[in-house]
Design a protein around this motif. Structure first.
Motif, mmCIF file in Angstrom:
data_model
loop_
_atom_site.group_PDB
_atom_site.id
_atom_site.type_symbol
_atom_site.label_atom_id
_atom_site.label_comp_id
_atom_site.label_asym_id
_atom_site.label_seq_id
_atom_site.Cartn_x
_atom_site.Cartn_y
_atom_site.Cartn_z
ATOM 1 N N SER A 91 -55.904 -12.919 78.637
ATOM 2 C CA SER A 91 -55.404 -12.714 79.929
ATOM 3 C C SER A 91 -56.311 -11.492 80.645
ATOM 4 O O SER A 91 -56.477 -10.401 80.175
ATOM 5 C CB SER A 91 -53.991 -12.414 79.805
ATOM 6 N N ARG A 147 -54.833 -9.495 82.850
ATOM 7 C CA ARG A 147 -53.839 -8.361 83.047
ATOM 8 C C ARG A 147 -53.795 -7.741 81.634
ATOM 9 O O ARG A 147 -53.771 -6.630 81.680
ATOM 10 C CB ARG A 147 -52.624 -8.830 83.339
ATOM 11 N N SER A 148 -53.515 -8.607 80.572
ATOM 12 C CA SER A 148 -53.324 -7.749 79.288
ATOM 13 C C SER A 148 -54.451 -7.745 78.279
ATOM 14 O O SER A 148 -54.636 -7.025 77.184
ATOM 15 C CB SER A 148 -52.067 -8.441 78.573
ATOM 16 N N GLU A 184 -54.783 -10.219 76.109
ATOM 17 C CA GLU A 184 -54.406 -11.006 74.898
ATOM 18 C C GLU A 184 -54.443 -12.425 75.481
ATOM 19 O O GLU A 184 -54.545 -12.985 76.674
ATOM 20 C CB GLU A 184 -52.816 -10.717 74.855
ATOM 21 N N VAL A 221 -52.849 -15.605 75.959
ATOM 22 C CA VAL A 221 -51.369 -15.613 76.225
ATOM 23 C C VAL A 221 -50.646 -16.780 75.088
ATOM 24 O O VAL A 221 -49.362 -16.183 74.815
ATOM 25 C CB VAL A 221 -51.238 -16.379 77.610
ATOM 26 N N ALA A 228 -49.909 -14.652 71.998
ATOM 27 C CA ALA A 228 -49.161 -13.701 72.099
ATOM 28 C C ALA A 228 -47.770 -14.063 72.325
ATOM 29 O O ALA A 228 -46.709 -13.462 71.784
ATOM 30 C CB ALA A 228 -49.471 -12.743 73.346
ATOM 31 N N ASP A 229 -47.656 -15.221 73.350
ATOM 32 C CA ASP A 229 -46.144 -15.659 73.521
ATOM 33 C C ASP A 229 -45.479 -16.089 72.262
ATOM 34 O O ASP A 229 -44.101 -16.062 72.041
ATOM 35 C CB ASP A 229 -45.974 -16.611 74.657
ATOM 36 N N THR A 270 -40.807 -9.832 79.134
ATOM 37 C CA THR A 270 -41.960 -9.727 79.622
ATOM 38 C C THR A 270 -43.239 -10.505 78.806
ATOM 39 O O THR A 270 -44.272 -10.697 79.176
ATOM 40 C CB THR A 270 -42.714 -8.298 79.707
ATOM 41 N N ASP A 271 -42.744 -11.192 77.784
ATOM 42 C CA ASP A 271 -43.630 -12.172 76.944
ATOM 43 C C ASP A 271 -42.544 -13.186 76.337
ATOM 44 O O ASP A 271 -41.426 -12.982 76.217
ATOM 45 C CB ASP A 271 -44.458 -11.254 76.127
#
Length: 272
Positions: A64, A66-67, A69, A71, A74-75, A219-220
């Motif tokens: 990602s 933004r992060s 990670e 996604v 991580a989710d 947020t995840d």
């Protein structure tokens, strides 16, 4: 003439019959998707498999912006951690209170009506209260799973204890066993495989509560991601996520079933 109820399919036919509904569902989707895309190549409701592939590649292998990670993983890690915490706590509560309610009449008389009442409260109705009391962090999500599944496990194990042959209790007491010895040596060994069964049956509800909590305040997580992209009608992300959740739930159930067979072969009719 051999009756239908006595006709058992072989292994190959059983696999074929099991896969048939999935194949039919896939065929229906391909036909419907092809028809919609033929009318509108930009249709988002039923994306093509190529769109699914692009979305899965993006979510499962591209970090990602933004992060940083990946996604999907991580989710998945966030959701599985919440699910494991909630179901694990529920299993412990269910085991302790199930044994207590099933074996000690005084405790059963005092707490059974309360547990029965708790099990009838819709957990989703308490979600705003949980967010107010425990905040919007991890704790409220885990508590929702516990509240939604623990009373069911307690009631199931209580009934299982009550169904144990009375002769076992009488013989143990005749041999001088105390209450604790009866619990540890008679009740607990009989109840552990049934605990795994109760946990397996509660997994569906646990996933529902988890996805709902993540959709509202997170947020995840898998539920968070599904509800995040719904505003863009990103069915190429939503449907793979739903399929991934289904696969995770199936693998979890399969793992618990395998653990039960490995640890308690007597419960499944021998060493099969």
């Amino acid at each position: 003439m051999k009756r239908l109820i006595n006709q058992t399919p072989g292994r190959g036919l059983r696999w074929s019959l099991g896969l048939l509904p999935f194949v039919l569902l896939l065929a229906v989707y391909l036909v419907a998707s092809g028809a919609r895309l033929a009318e509108n190549p930009n249709d988002k409701l039923l994306p093509s498999f190529a769109s699914f592939g692009d979305a899965v590649h993006r979510m499962a292998s591209v970090p990602s912006r933004r992060s940083g990670e990946i996604v999907l993983w991580a989710d998945t890690a966030a959701s599985m951690q919440r699910l494991a915490g909630g179901v694990g706590i529920s299993a412990l509560i269910g085991l302790l209170f199930g044994i207590a309610l099933g074996t000690v009449p005084l405790i059963r008389a005092g707490l059974s009506p309360f547990v029965d009442a708790l099990s009838l409260i819709p957990p989703m109705a308490l979600l705003p209260i949980l967010f107010i009391v425990f905040g919007l962090g991890e704790l409220s999500k885990v508590v929702l799973i516990v509240f939604g599944t623990a009373p069911f496990i307690v009631r199931d194990l209580r009934q299982r204890v009550e169904e144990l042959p009375r002769e076992l209790m009488v013989k143990a007491q005749s041999l001088g066993a105390s209450t604790w010895q009866i619990v540890l040596r008679v009740v607990l060994p009989q109840l552990l495989p049934r605990l795994l069964d109760a946990v397996r049956l509660s997994l569906g509800a646990a996933w529902i509560f988890l996805i709902a909590a993540e959709a509202i305040a997170a947020t995840d997580g898998l539920g968070y991601r599904i509800f995040l992209v719904r505003r863009y009608l990103s069915m190429d992300v939503i449907l793979p996520y739903v399929a991934w959740i289904t696969l995770l739930a199936y693998l979890t159930d399969l793992g618990l079933r395998g653990l039960s067979r490995l640890a308690f072969p007597w419960y499944h009719g021998g060493g099969r």
